[in-house]
Design an enzyme around this catalytic site. Structure first.
Site, PDB file in Angstrom:
ATOM      1  N   GLY A  74       8.882 -13.654  -0.261  1.00  0.00           N
ATOM      2  CA  GLY A  74       9.947 -13.080   0.551  1.00  0.00           C
ATOM      3  C   GLY A  74      11.280 -13.212  -0.164  1.00  0.00           C
ATOM      4  O   GLY A  74      11.434 -14.043  -1.070  1.00  0.00           O
ATOM      5  N   CYS A 101       4.861 -17.898  -3.795  1.00  0.00           N
ATOM      6  CA  CYS A 101       6.316 -17.889  -3.984  1.00  0.00           C
ATOM      7  C   CYS A 101       7.019 -18.476  -2.759  1.00  0.00           C
ATOM      8  O   CYS A 101       6.937 -19.668  -2.517  1.00  0.00           O
ATOM      9  CB  CYS A 101       6.795 -16.472  -4.304  1.00  0.00           C
ATOM     10  SG  CYS A 101       8.453 -16.417  -5.045  1.00  0.00           S
ATOM     11  N   TYR A 102       7.698 -17.652  -1.944  1.00  0.00           N
ATOM     12  CA  TYR A 102       8.381 -18.174  -0.756  1.00  0.00           C
ATOM     13  C   TYR A 102       7.393 -18.900   0.154  1.00  0.00           C
ATOM     14  O   TYR A 102       7.730 -19.933   0.743  1.00  0.00           O
ATOM     15  CB  TYR A 102       9.059 -17.035   0.000  1.00  0.00           C
ATOM     16  CG  TYR A 102       9.842 -17.489   1.220  1.00  0.00           C
ATOM     17  CD1 TYR A 102      11.177 -17.869   1.100  1.00  0.00           C
ATOM     18  CD2 TYR A 102       9.249 -17.540   2.479  1.00  0.00           C
ATOM     19  CE1 TYR A 102      11.902 -18.290   2.211  1.00  0.00           C
ATOM     20  CE2 TYR A 102       9.952 -17.963   3.591  1.00  0.00           C
ATOM     21  CZ  TYR A 102      11.280 -18.339   3.449  1.00  0.00           C
ATOM     22  OH  TYR A 102      11.989 -18.756   4.559  1.00  0.00           O
ATOM     23  N   HIS A 188       3.389 -14.691  -8.752  1.00  0.00           N
ATOM     24  CA  HIS A 188       2.772 -13.640  -7.929  1.00  0.00           C
ATOM     25  C   HIS A 188       1.435 -13.198  -8.545  1.00  0.00           C
ATOM     26  O   HIS A 188       1.406 -12.372  -9.461  1.00  0.00           O
ATOM     27  CB  HIS A 188       3.707 -12.442  -7.810  1.00  0.00           C
ATOM     28  CG  HIS A 188       4.901 -12.696  -6.956  1.00  0.00           C
ATOM     29  ND1 HIS A 188       4.895 -12.518  -5.588  1.00  0.00           N
ATOM     30  CD2 HIS A 188       6.139 -13.161  -7.269  1.00  0.00           C
ATOM     31  CE1 HIS A 188       6.077 -12.845  -5.096  1.00  0.00           C
ATOM     32  NE2 HIS A 188       6.851 -13.240  -6.092  1.00  0.00           N
ATOM     33  N   GLU A 190      -0.719 -11.317  -7.179  1.00  0.00           N
ATOM     34  CA  GLU A 190      -1.136 -10.014  -6.663  1.00  0.00           C
ATOM     35  C   GLU A 190      -0.682  -8.836  -7.514  1.00  0.00           C
ATOM     36  O   GLU A 190      -1.214  -7.723  -7.380  1.00  0.00           O
ATOM     37  CB  GLU A 190      -0.629  -9.833  -5.227  1.00  0.00           C
ATOM     38  CG  GLU A 190       0.864  -9.643  -5.075  1.00  0.00           C
ATOM     39  CD  GLU A 190       1.653 -10.935  -4.980  1.00  0.00           C
ATOM     40  OE1 GLU A 190       2.778 -10.909  -4.443  1.00  0.00           O
ATOM     41  OE2 GLU A 190       1.151 -11.979  -5.457  1.00  0.00           O
ATOM     42  N   SER A 242      -2.022  18.248   9.465  1.00  0.00           N
ATOM     43  CA  SER A 242      -0.942  18.605   8.548  1.00  0.00           C
ATOM     44  C   SER A 242      -1.459  19.331   7.313  1.00  0.00           C
ATOM     45  O   SER A 242      -0.681  19.875   6.543  1.00  0.00           O
ATOM     46  CB  SER A 242      -0.203  17.343   8.099  1.00  0.00           C
ATOM     47  OG  SER A 242      -1.058  16.519   7.327  1.00  0.00           O
ATOM     48  N   GLY A 243      -2.769  19.297   7.125  1.00  0.00           N
ATOM     49  CA  GLY A 243      -3.338  19.854   5.907  1.00  0.00           C
ATOM     50  C   GLY A 243      -3.633  18.784   4.875  1.00  0.00           C
ATOM     51  O   GLY A 243      -4.260  19.045   3.854  1.00  0.00           O
ATOM     52  N   GLY A 244      -3.200  17.541   5.143  1.00  0.00           N
ATOM     53  CA  GLY A 244      -3.421  16.444   4.213  1.00  0.00           C
ATOM     54  C   GLY A 244      -4.692  15.674   4.513  1.00  0.00           C
ATOM     55  O   GLY A 244      -5.366  15.895   5.529  1.00  0.00           O
ATOM     56  N   VAL A 245      -5.018  14.751   3.633  1.00  0.00           N
ATOM     57  CA  VAL A 245      -6.246  13.962   3.754  1.00  0.00           C
ATOM     58  C   VAL A 245      -6.202  13.040   4.968  1.00  0.00           C
ATOM     59  O   VAL A 245      -7.194  12.891   5.675  1.00  0.00           O
ATOM     60  CB  VAL A 245      -6.485  13.138   2.467  1.00  0.00           C
ATOM     61  CG1 VAL A 245      -7.701  12.241   2.617  1.00  0.00           C
ATOM     62  CG2 VAL A 245      -6.657  14.052   1.269  1.00  0.00           C
ATOM     63  N   ASP A 246      -5.060  12.435   5.232  1.00  0.00           N
ATOM     64  CA  ASP A 246      -4.969  11.444   6.310  1.00  0.00           C
ATOM     65  C   ASP A 246      -5.317  12.041   7.668  1.00  0.00           C
ATOM     66  O   ASP A 246      -6.143  11.498   8.413  1.00  0.00           O
ATOM     67  CB  ASP A 246      -3.563  10.844   6.364  1.00  0.00           C
ATOM     68  CG  ASP A 246      -3.150  10.224   5.049  1.00  0.00           C
ATOM     69  OD1 ASP A 246      -4.048   9.902   4.242  1.00  0.00           O
ATOM     70  OD2 ASP A 246      -1.948  10.064   4.814  1.00  0.00           O
ATOM     71  N   SER A 247      -4.673  13.144   8.019  1.00  0.00           N
ATOM     72  CA  SER A 247      -4.932  13.741   9.330  1.00  0.00           C
ATOM     73  C   SER A 247      -6.340  14.320   9.398  1.00  0.00           C
ATOM     74  O   SER A 247      -6.982  14.305  10.448  1.00  0.00           O
ATOM     75  CB  SER A 247      -3.900  14.829   9.642  1.00  0.00           C
ATOM     76  OG  SER A 247      -3.967  15.895   8.713  1.00  0.00           O
ATOM     77  N   LYS A 388      -4.352   4.413   1.122  1.00  0.00           N
ATOM     78  CA  LYS A 388      -4.766   5.789   0.827  1.00  0.00           C
ATOM     79  C   LYS A 388      -6.123   5.873   0.142  1.00  0.00           C
ATOM     80  O   LYS A 388      -6.954   6.709   0.513  1.00  0.00           O
ATOM     81  CB  LYS A 388      -3.700   6.463  -0.053  1.00  0.00           C
ATOM     82  CG  LYS A 388      -4.048   7.884  -0.465  1.00  0.00           C
ATOM     83  CD  LYS A 388      -4.041   8.855   0.698  1.00  0.00           C
ATOM     84  CE  LYS A 388      -2.641   9.194   1.106  1.00  0.00           C
ATOM     85  NZ  LYS A 388      -2.585  10.314   2.087  1.00  0.00           N
TER      86      LYS A 388
END
Length: 532
Positions: A74, A101-102, A188, A190, A242-247, A388
């Site tokens: 953080g 870290c924090y 870190h 990650e 929306s035409g995207g992958v998510d929707s 994603k």
């Protein structure tokens, strides 16, 4: 706007422990820019995890019964006024904890150590000497490269700690608490800049937390379908496409659960890519037999966007008009109980500050609020715990065609935020054709498999050129291509010169109104993937 503090990234509802049956690791977020990367590294090891706020009630943590807890970094100092704090009772639960870290500094302070401003602030790659390779640092060489990013450091530890590693300026770069399963690292693990960081996280998950590492997207699919069935019952759900992958994945997943009780509304805002509306309609109606209502609202959107140049205003206008167009259509459906949205972890992380913490809002996202409050819908966000690339995995499990799953992320405001400056029908026509050229040429190249996104941007700049022995003064197109894992960070792609030349040649010769193509060589950060 819905209460995102409990509805999205930091959700800890009463039935959370029943959301997924498999083991879970909890990431407590102290406002770190890398929290989502911690979650990614955990899931890469086939262990399910979630990000909760640092101040999540201890009772909820006990109910979840996680196999392990990771305390993120953080931006604050542990001594700063209002700095995030930690309930020290968490160390008495017997659950393995890794402080980063924090997270390490705060834990050390609680457990009897001291944190002080570092005389030599460490930022960037640092060499770290490994002194104990029995558990957390098992399998590592005696010296490793780590990524540091801190102004404070642990300056003293009690005798209850054992030092595992140190750097030149951090004598307690990694340590273990003798009286309980707490481990801390000042660096870190990650980030990719700590090359062996994934091994450290894996050691924590497998050797210390004893995770079985059996989490798979197929189990997520099965449990999500069951959860949606239970929550919705015989209710009616509406989903905006929306035409995207998510929707698309959201719609197909919910259709798998409730069938004809789902209705999708596809609003064409006039800001879509070339032939996109036709492709979406064909896939949903023919391939999946999903009820789909198509709304052509092009004129409505472009009228509202006339002469608007501020990017945030454009986003808000597009979001508002989508709500209005969607609202009119949804009300014609009769009683609808739920609204489905394709919200992802990154959407929420970039849109909302973390529970009163320091995470900054970068830009508005179209799918993080507005509709539920205005239409009094209950909200269903089946992807809000996924990144994603995981959404694409889920799409494969659902049987979406590969050509659709591999589609690039596309912003909700569409080409409206890829036109820098005013959005007009003529400028849209130029960008749509140029973007089609970019996608066609890169799709034919082997490098397409390495890329996260590639598209064209239209600048509000005209420049002098020579075409057909005549002077021209026409538009400038930017070629944008990036490599990324989840869109949270990205590196500009090193496209082959021959490919760049072909794209430039085609755009300047085939797209009327363009005489110059330039290449964007900016990574994220400091830039964003989209230009607006």
């Amino acid at each position: 706007m819905p209460n995102l503090k409990k509805n999205a990234r930091g959700s800890f509802d009463a039935n959370l422990q029943n959301r997924f049956k498999q083991e879970c690791v909890l990431v407590l977020d102290f406002g770190a820019q890398y929290s989502q990367l911690i979650a990614r590294r955990v899931r890469e090891n086939k262990v399910y995890c979630e990000i909760w706020p640092f101040n999540a009630p201890l009772k909820k943590i006990i109910e979840l019964n996680p196999k392990g807890i990771i305390l993120s970094g953080g931006p604050a100092s542990v001594y700063s006024k209002g700095a995030p704090r930690l309930d020290k009772k968490i160390f008495k639960l017997g659950i393995p904890i890794l402080g980063i870290c924090y997270g390490m500094q705060l834990s050390t302070l609680v457990l009897g150590g001291k944190v002080s401003p570092s005389k030599s602030r460490e930022y960037g790659r640092t060499q770290c000497r490994v002194m104990d390779r029995s558990d957390l640092l098992a399998g590592l060489p005696k010296e490793i490269t780590v990524w540091m990013s801190h102004g404070d450091r642990v300056s003293r530890m009690s005798r209850n700690f054992k030092v595992l590693a140190r750097t030149e300026h951090s004598p307690y770069a990694a340590a273990r608490y003798r009286k309980g399963p707490f481990y801390g690292v000042q660096f870190h693990p990650e980030v990719v800049h700590t090359p062996l960081g994934s091994q450290i996280i894996k050691n924590f998950l497998i050797k210390i937390c004893k995770c079985s590492a059996k989490w798979k997207m197929r189990s997520y699919l099965t449990e999500s379908v069951n959860r949606i069935k239970k929550e919705v019952g015989r209710g009616q759900v509406v989903c905006g496409l929306s035409g995207g992958v998510d929707s698309a994945v959201t719609a197909v997943l919910i259709h798998r659960a409730i069938g004809r009780n789902l209705t999708c509304i596809f609003v064409d805002n006039g800001l879509l890519r070339k032939d996109e509306a036709r492709e979406v309609i064909r896939m949903f109606r023919q391939s999946f037999s999903i009820k789909l209502i198509f709304v052509n609202a092009t004129n409505r959107f472009l009228k509202k966007l006339n002469k608007v140049t501020d990017p945030e205003k454009k986003r808000k206008i597009i979001g508002h008009e989508f709500i209005e167009a969607f609202k009119v259509t949804a009300r014609k459906l009769g009683k609808v109980n739920y609204l489905a949205q394709g919200t992802l972890y990154p959407d929420v992380i970039e849109s909302v500050s973390a529970w009163g913490g320091p995470t900054a809002k970068i830009k508005s996202h179209h799918n993080v609020g507005g509709l539920p409050a205005r239409l009094k819908f209950k909200l269903i966000e089946p992807l809000k715990y996924l990144f994603k690339d995981e959404v694409r995995q889920l799409g494969r499990e659902l049987g979406l065609p590969a050509s659709f799953i591999k589609r690039q992320p596309f912003p909700g405001p569409g080409l409206g935020v890829r036109i820098v400056g005013a959005v007009t029908p003529s400028r849209l026509a130029v960008l749509r054709e140029a973007d089609a050229v970019v996608r066609e040429e890169i799709d034919r190249s082997p490098i397409a498999k390495k890329l996260w996104q590639y598209f064209a941007v239209l600048l509000p700049i005209s420049s002098v050129g020579v075409m057909g022995d005549e002077r021209t003064y026409e538009h400038t197109i930017v070629l944008r291509a990036v490599e990324s894992v989840d869109g949270m960070t990205a590196d500009w792609a090193r496209l082959p010169y021959e490919l760049i030349q072909k794209i430039s040649s085609r755009i300047t010769s085939q797209v009327k109104g363009v005489n110059r193509v330039v290449l964007d060589v900016t990574s994220k950060p400091p830039g964003t993937i989209e230009w607006e």
